[in-house]
Design a protein around this motif. Structure first.
Motif, PDB file in Angstrom:
ATOM      1  N   MET A  52      17.971 -17.253  10.819  1.00 12.01           N
ATOM      2  CA  MET A  52      19.323 -16.802  11.019  1.00 12.01           C
ATOM      3  C   MET A  52      20.254 -18.010  10.995  1.00 12.01           C
ATOM      4  O   MET A  52      19.949 -19.049  11.564  1.00 12.01           O
ATOM      5  CB  MET A  52      19.397 -16.020  12.338  1.00 12.01           C
ATOM      6  CG  MET A  52      20.682 -16.190  13.090  1.00 12.01           C
ATOM      7  SD  MET A  52      21.039 -15.169  14.528  1.00 12.01           S
ATOM      8  CE  MET A  52      19.618 -15.090  15.506  1.00 12.01           C
ATOM      9  N   LYS A  53      21.390 -17.834  10.331  1.00 11.45           N
ATOM     10  CA  LYS A  53      22.402 -18.883  10.262  1.00 11.45           C
ATOM     11  C   LYS A  53      23.619 -18.404  11.039  1.00 11.45           C
ATOM     12  O   LYS A  53      24.088 -17.281  10.847  1.00 11.45           O
ATOM     13  CB  LYS A  53      22.769 -19.147   8.801  1.00 11.45           C
ATOM     14  CG  LYS A  53      23.834 -20.187   8.599  1.00 11.45           C
ATOM     15  CD  LYS A  53      24.131 -20.364   7.104  1.00 11.45           C
ATOM     16  CE  LYS A  53      25.253 -21.335   6.887  1.00 11.45           C
ATOM     17  NZ  LYS A  53      25.613 -21.414   5.457  1.00 11.45           N
ATOM     18  N   VAL A  54      24.155 -19.253  11.926  1.00  9.83           N
ATOM     19  CA  VAL A  54      25.327 -18.914  12.718  1.00  9.83           C
ATOM     20  C   VAL A  54      26.498 -19.755  12.208  1.00  9.83           C
ATOM     21  O   VAL A  54      26.396 -20.977  12.092  1.00  9.83           O
ATOM     22  CB  VAL A  54      25.087 -19.169  14.220  1.00  9.83           C
ATOM     23  CG1 VAL A  54      26.341 -18.874  15.021  1.00  9.83           C
ATOM     24  CG2 VAL A  54      23.914 -18.328  14.713  1.00  9.83           C
ATOM     25  N   GLU A  89      24.483 -14.778   9.721  1.00  6.65           N
ATOM     26  CA  GLU A  89      23.846 -14.443   8.452  1.00  6.65           C
ATOM     27  C   GLU A  89      22.344 -14.419   8.667  1.00  6.65           C
ATOM     28  O   GLU A  89      21.724 -15.468   8.872  1.00  6.65           O
ATOM     29  CB  GLU A  89      24.201 -15.463   7.369  1.00  6.65           C
ATOM     30  CG  GLU A  89      25.636 -15.370   6.907  1.00  6.65           C
ATOM     31  CD  GLU A  89      25.952 -16.312   5.759  1.00  6.65           C
ATOM     32  OE1 GLU A  89      25.166 -17.246   5.475  1.00  6.65           O
ATOM     33  OE2 GLU A  89      27.015 -16.123   5.148  1.00  6.65           O
ATOM     34  N   PRO A  90      21.746 -13.234   8.636  1.00  8.91           N
ATOM     35  CA  PRO A  90      20.294 -13.169   8.836  1.00  8.91           C
ATOM     36  C   PRO A  90      19.553 -13.702   7.620  1.00  8.91           C
ATOM     37  O   PRO A  90      20.085 -13.700   6.500  1.00  8.91           O
ATOM     38  CB  PRO A  90      20.040 -11.667   9.024  1.00  8.91           C
ATOM     39  CG  PRO A  90      21.169 -11.004   8.326  1.00  8.91           C
ATOM     40  CD  PRO A  90      22.346 -11.927   8.438  1.00  8.91           C
ATOM     41  N   GLU A  95      15.439  -9.490   9.611  1.00 11.36           N
ATOM     42  CA  GLU A  95      15.421  -9.253  11.047  1.00 11.36           C
ATOM     43  C   GLU A  95      16.872  -9.091  11.481  1.00 11.36           C
ATOM     44  O   GLU A  95      17.664 -10.016  11.334  1.00 11.36           O
ATOM     45  CB  GLU A  95      14.776 -10.455  11.735  1.00 11.36           C
ATOM     46  CG  GLU A  95      14.588 -10.306  13.219  1.00 11.36           C
ATOM     47  CD  GLU A  95      13.876 -11.519  13.784  1.00 11.36           C
ATOM     48  OE1 GLU A  95      12.670 -11.415  14.071  1.00 11.36           O
ATOM     49  OE2 GLU A  95      14.524 -12.573  13.915  1.00 11.36           O
ATOM     50  N   THR A  96      17.236  -7.908  12.012  1.00  8.85           N
ATOM     51  CA  THR A  96      18.622  -7.662  12.404  1.00  8.85           C
ATOM     52  C   THR A  96      18.906  -8.031  13.852  1.00  8.85           C
ATOM     53  O   THR A  96      20.066  -8.153  14.239  1.00  8.85           O
ATOM     54  CB  THR A  96      19.001  -6.179  12.186  1.00  8.85           C
ATOM     55  OG1 THR A  96      18.149  -5.358  12.998  1.00  8.85           O
ATOM     56  CG2 THR A  96      18.877  -5.801  10.726  1.00  8.85           C
ATOM     57  N   TRP A  97      17.846  -8.192  14.654  1.00 10.19           N
ATOM     58  CA  TRP A  97      18.056  -8.536  16.057  1.00 10.19           C
ATOM     59  C   TRP A  97      16.878  -9.303  16.592  1.00 10.19           C
ATOM     60  O   TRP A  97      15.729  -8.924  16.391  1.00 10.19           O
ATOM     61  CB  TRP A  97      18.258  -7.264  16.889  1.00 10.19           C
ATOM     62  CG  TRP A  97      18.267  -7.537  18.366  1.00 10.19           C
ATOM     63  CD1 TRP A  97      17.343  -7.137  19.281  1.00 10.19           C
ATOM     64  CD2 TRP A  97      19.209  -8.322  19.091  1.00 10.19           C
ATOM     65  NE1 TRP A  97      17.667  -7.611  20.533  1.00 10.19           N
ATOM     66  CE2 TRP A  97      18.818  -8.345  20.430  1.00 10.19           C
ATOM     67  CE3 TRP A  97      20.362  -9.014  18.718  1.00 10.19           C
ATOM     68  CZ2 TRP A  97      19.521  -9.018  21.413  1.00 10.19           C
ATOM     69  CZ3 TRP A  97      21.063  -9.696  19.703  1.00 10.19           C
ATOM     70  CH2 TRP A  97      20.648  -9.685  21.029  1.00 10.19           C
ATOM     71  N   ASN A  98      17.168 -10.406  17.274  1.00 11.09           N
ATOM     72  CA  ASN A  98      16.156 -11.200  17.954  1.00 11.09           C
ATOM     73  C   ASN A  98      16.820 -11.754  19.213  1.00 11.09           C
ATOM     74  O   ASN A  98      17.687 -12.628  19.136  1.00 11.09           O
ATOM     75  CB  ASN A  98      15.664 -12.333  17.048  1.00 11.09           C
ATOM     76  CG  ASN A  98      14.590 -13.162  17.689  1.00 11.09           C
ATOM     77  OD1 ASN A  98      14.758 -13.702  18.784  1.00 11.09           O
ATOM     78  ND2 ASN A  98      13.476 -13.300  16.997  1.00 11.09           N
ATOM     79  N   GLN A  99      16.444 -11.232  20.354  1.00 15.34           N
ATOM     80  CA  GLN A  99      17.053 -11.597  21.634  1.00 15.34           C
ATOM     81  C   GLN A  99      17.040 -13.107  21.865  1.00 15.34           C
ATOM     82  O   GLN A  99      18.058 -13.706  22.196  1.00 15.34           O
ATOM     83  CB  GLN A  99      16.304 -10.888  22.766  1.00 15.34           C
ATOM     84  CG  GLN A  99      16.861 -11.135  24.145  1.00 15.34           C
ATOM     85  CD  GLN A  99      17.914 -10.135  24.534  1.00 15.34           C
ATOM     86  OE1 GLN A  99      17.923  -9.024  24.034  1.00 15.34           O
ATOM     87  NE2 GLN A  99      18.797 -10.510  25.415  1.00 15.34           N
TER      88      GLN A  99
END
Length: 183
Positions: free
Chosen positions: A1-3, A15-16, A28-32
């Motif tokens: 993931m890029k922030v 940007e996943p 991956e749309t979500w990773n806590q």
């Protein structure tokens, strides 16, 4: 993931990583763990997921709650929207400023809109499906709405040649930022 940082430091574009081939794609749309490490820097939990579908020219927002304030992680799974976050934190150095980002099924970007921001979007494609996670529950008794074309905020909405945006009755009766209860 890029922030990706925006002009308002607390609002982030995500940007996943997308892995695709002739069969399609995986992301991956979500990773806590990654979200807390790379985006908020603190424990963040989501309690509600929402999904809306809108036609071209629909503008929803700018909504916020004064109680049960919500952080929102938003993305588009079909179509495209211009998504906007407005800082309504009275003591913030970016109070009244806004960030606008195109989110689409094609670019797969997500936007983190933290607590203390009004949020809205305008549908630029024929239709769009918009999904988002919320950090608190919807509280209609504490909901407020800032008018989409507030002269002080000056959001540059990409209103297409179809004319004025289509608004709900509630959004059409919204008031200016200076007349709202801010956080």
């Amino acid at each position: 993931m890029k922030v990706i940082d925006t002009t308002i430091p607390d609002v982030k574009i995500i940007e996943p990583a997308v892995y695709g081939d002739e069969r399609g794609f995986f992301m991956e749309t979500w990773n806590q763990q990654k979200f807390e490490e790379l985006v908020t820097g603190k424990p963040t939990s989501f309690v509600q997921d929402n999904h809306s579908k809108s036609k071209q020219g629909i503008l929803r927002g700018l909504h916020y709650q004064t109680e049960n304030t919500q952080g929102k992680l938003v993305r588009v799974v079909s179509g495209e929207v211009f998504d906007v976050a407005v800082d309504i934190r009275k003591d913030s150095t970016t109070f009244g400023q806004w960030v606008g980002v195109y989110l689409s099924a094609e670019n797969k970007r997500q936007l983190w809109v933290p607590e203390g921001f009004a949020h809205g979007f305008y549908v630029t494609s024929d239709e769009a499906e918009f999904v988002y996670k919320c950090t608190d529950y919807y509280n209609p008794d504490a909901e407020y709405c800032i008018i989409w074309n507030d002269e002080e905020i000056k959001i540059k909405w990409p209103i297409s040649g179809i004319g004025m945006p289509h608004l709900s009755q509630k959004d059409g009766q919204a008031t200016r930022l200076k007349d709202n209860v801010c956080l």
